[in-house]
Design a protein around this motif. Structure first.
Motif, PDB file in Angstrom:
ATOM      1  N   TYR A   1      40.803  42.472 -15.140  1.00  0.00           N
ATOM      2  CA  TYR A   1      39.929  43.913 -16.352  1.00  0.00           C
ATOM      3  C   TYR A   1      40.948  44.812 -16.478  1.00  0.00           C
TER       4      TYR A   1
ATOM      5  N   ASN B   1      34.418  37.183 -22.982  1.00  0.00           N
ATOM      6  CA  ASN B   1      34.000  38.258 -21.368  1.00  0.00           C
ATOM      7  C   ASN B   1      33.133  39.421 -22.578  1.00  0.00           C
ATOM      8  N   TRP B   2      34.203  40.325 -23.296  1.00  0.00           N
ATOM      9  CA  TRP B   2      33.261  41.519 -24.272  1.00  0.00           C
ATOM     10  C   TRP B   2      32.306  41.079 -24.783  1.00  0.00           C
TER      11      TRP B   2
ATOM     12  N   ASP C   1      27.899  39.832 -17.468  1.00  0.00           N
ATOM     13  CA  ASP C   1      29.721  39.949 -17.461  1.00  0.00           C
ATOM     14  C   ASP C   1      30.226  38.736 -16.723  1.00  0.00           C
TER      15      ASP C   1
END
Length: 102
Positions: free
Chosen positions: A46, A18-19, A28
Motif C-alpha cells: 500500500y 485493487n481499488w 481487497d
C-alpha cells in the motif's frame, strides 16, 4: 521511459486494479495475497502504491510525455505507398503556346 517511471506506472496500475476490485466486489486483492490489511507486507505494498501515485504526478507534467511523437521524427502526412508529386515546377518551365499551327 526510464525504469523508475515504469515501476511507478506498474504500481499505480496495481493500485487501480485493487481499488476497482474493492469498489465493485468488496474484495481487497492485496490484503488477500499478503495476509490481511494489517500485515506488514500489505502495508508495504500500500505504501509503495501510494508513493508511486505521488511520483506519477511528476510524470503527468513531464515535458517528455507531451512530445512523445516528436522523438519518432517529423510526421509525414502523405500516403504510405508513395509521395505526392509536385507538378507546379513543371508547369512553370513549360513554354507558352504562343505560336500558331496553320
Amino acid at each position: 521511459m526510464n525504469t523508475a517511471k515504469r515501476i511507478a506506472l506498474l504500481l499505480v496500475i496495481i493500485g487501480a486494479i485493487n481499488w476497482g476490485l474493492i469498489g465493485f466486489f468488496q474484495f481487497d486483492l492485496v490484503a488477500s495475497l499478503f495476509g490481511g490489511q494489517d500485515s506488514l507486507l500489505s502495508r508495504v505494498v500500500y505504501a509503495l502504491v501510494g508513493l508511486s501515485g505521488l511520483y506519477a504526478i511528476s510524470i503527468l507534467f513531464d515535458s517528455e510525455s507531451e512530445t512523445a511523437s516528436s522523438s519518432a521524427g517529423t510526421l509525414q502526412y502523405g500516403t504510405e505507398f508513395s509521395e505526392e508529386d509536385d507538378f507546379t515546377a513543371l508547369e512553370e518551365e513549360r513554354p507558352d503556346d504562343d505560336f500558331d499551327l496553320r
